[in-house]
Design a protein around this motif. Sequence first.
Motif, PDB file in Angstrom:
ATOM      1  N   ASP A   4       2.944  12.493  -5.333  1.00 39.45           N
ATOM      2  CA  ASP A   4       4.288  12.757  -5.000  1.00 39.45           C
ATOM      3  C   ASP A   4       4.987  13.811  -5.163  1.00 39.45           C
ATOM      4  O   ASP A   4       5.711  14.544  -4.704  1.00 39.45           O
ATOM      5  N   VAL A   5       4.787  13.858  -6.495  1.00 41.01           N
ATOM      6  CA  VAL A   5       5.421  15.022  -7.371  1.00 41.01           C
ATOM      7  C   VAL A   5       5.019  16.400  -6.857  1.00 41.01           C
ATOM      8  O   VAL A   5       5.788  17.398  -6.448  1.00 41.01           O
ATOM      9  N   LEU A   6       3.673  16.441  -6.815  1.00 42.14           N
ATOM     10  CA  LEU A   6       3.048  17.644  -6.389  1.00 42.14           C
ATOM     11  C   LEU A   6       3.374  18.091  -5.121  1.00 42.14           C
ATOM     12  O   LEU A   6       3.291  19.234  -4.696  1.00 42.14           O
ATOM     13  N   ALA A   7       3.846  17.170  -4.345  1.00 43.81           N
ATOM     14  CA  ALA A   7       4.024  17.536  -2.662  1.00 43.81           C
ATOM     15  C   ALA A   7       5.470  18.420  -2.742  1.00 43.81           C
ATOM     16  O   ALA A   7       5.523  19.201  -1.803  1.00 43.81           O
ATOM     17  N   LEU A   8       6.326  18.401  -3.854  1.00 50.76           N
ATOM     18  CA  LEU A   8       7.238  19.340  -3.764  1.00 50.76           C
ATOM     19  C   LEU A   8       6.871  20.740  -4.063  1.00 50.76           C
ATOM     20  O   LEU A   8       7.548  21.737  -3.678  1.00 50.76           O
ATOM     21  N   TYR A   9       5.628  21.039  -4.595  1.00 48.90           N
ATOM     22  CA  TYR A   9       5.040  22.217  -4.826  1.00 48.90           C
ATOM     23  C   TYR A   9       4.500  22.688  -3.542  1.00 48.90           C
ATOM     24  O   TYR A   9       4.625  23.802  -2.895  1.00 48.90           O
ATOM     25  N   ARG A  10       3.677  21.401  -2.839  1.00 44.72           N
ATOM     26  CA  ARG A  10       2.908  21.740  -1.461  1.00 44.72           C
ATOM     27  C   ARG A  10       3.801  22.387  -0.444  1.00 44.72           C
ATOM     28  O   ARG A  10       3.734  23.308   0.283  1.00 44.72           O
ATOM     29  N   ARG A  11       5.079  21.448  -0.460  1.00 43.12           N
ATOM     30  CA  ARG A  11       5.948  21.690   0.891  1.00 43.12           C
ATOM     31  C   ARG A  11       6.553  22.950   0.821  1.00 43.12           C
ATOM     32  O   ARG A  11       6.690  23.855   1.504  1.00 43.12           O
ATOM     33  N   TYR A  12       7.157  23.459  -0.410  1.00 43.84           N
ATOM     34  CA  TYR A  12       7.988  24.406  -0.490  1.00 43.84           C
ATOM     35  C   TYR A  12       7.354  25.883  -0.776  1.00 43.84           C
ATOM     36  O   TYR A  12       7.548  26.835  -0.451  1.00 43.84           O
ATOM     37  N   PHE A  13       6.006  25.715  -1.451  1.00 41.27           N
ATOM     38  CA  PHE A  13       5.033  27.068  -1.609  1.00 41.27           C
ATOM     39  C   PHE A  13       3.864  27.224  -0.875  1.00 41.27           C
ATOM     40  O   PHE A  13       3.635  28.265  -0.569  1.00 41.27           O
ATOM     41  N   VAL A  14       3.128  26.183  -0.736  1.00 39.06           N
ATOM     42  CA  VAL A  14       1.870  26.191  -0.412  1.00 39.06           C
ATOM     43  C   VAL A  14       1.935  26.362   1.205  1.00 39.06           C
ATOM     44  O   VAL A  14       1.491  27.148   1.973  1.00 39.06           O
ATOM     45  N   ASP A  15       2.743  25.077   1.773  1.00 41.06           N
ATOM     46  CA  ASP A  15       2.683  25.292   3.180  1.00 41.06           C
ATOM     47  C   ASP A  15       3.534  26.498   3.739  1.00 41.06           C
ATOM     48  O   ASP A  15       3.259  26.640   4.836  1.00 41.06           O
TER      49      ASP A  15
END
Length: 208
Positions: A4-15
């Motif tokens: 879940d924590v890494l989702a914060l990276y994925r959502r804001y920067f990867v996606d």
Amino acid sequence: MTNDVLALYRRYFVDTGYERLGLFTLMAERFAGRRALYPGSFTHVTPAFVYPLTCFVDTDRRAARFFADPAVHDYVNRRKAYPEEPSIRFHRADYTQGFPEVEESFDLLISQYAGFVSQHCKRYLKRDGVLVVNNSHGDASMAWLDPEYALVAAINRRGERFNLVERDLASYFVPKRDIAVTREYIERTRRGVAYTRRANAFVFERIG
Ligand SMILES: C[S@@+](CC[C@H](N)C(=O)[O-])C[C@H]1O[C@@H](n2cnc3c(N)ncnc32)[C@H](O)[C@@H]1O
């Protein structure tokens, strides 16, 4: 990336297609250095893939949780481009008030969409270290006016590809309108001034 924590990276920067890995790779290749400081980073951990020692600073509670999570360190280990163990520090702090790091100890200071980092955190940057800064909050304009910084490059972006421009630097920072661009003006507007020639980011060397 399942955590879940890494989702914060994925959502804001990867996606969003805006990790900016190319930017930090370019900086590390062109300007020697191993220690990077990123005030106002939120969860933008990307510089840790390139710089073995990174220090992130933010007031945001989610950023604090993110950097405290071992999953983030595992993720950096999987994506890092250097052989050694990454050293990642985080301070939950208002960067205008200072934080416990040694002055003049960083090779790179990163200012991306987070206010006047160039001014408040200059003291942590080594003399002859470099600042990479965009102008969305006017911080590149602020560095341009600062006699303790010298412009050494502009950076253009196409998607995730970043290119360095080191010629004709005098053609940047020419305002479109006939206005006096002062520190007070930039502090008041907190926006980048409209210039005749634009770039995604600028590189300044600390000379004072
Ligand atoms: C728009 S986000 C940009 C995040 C990241 N730099 C990027 O480029 O995607 C701005 C971040 O700066 C942080 N910030 C703004 N002013 C700050 C201050 N004085 N001290 C610490 N963090 C600050 C906010 O909490 C937020 O996480």
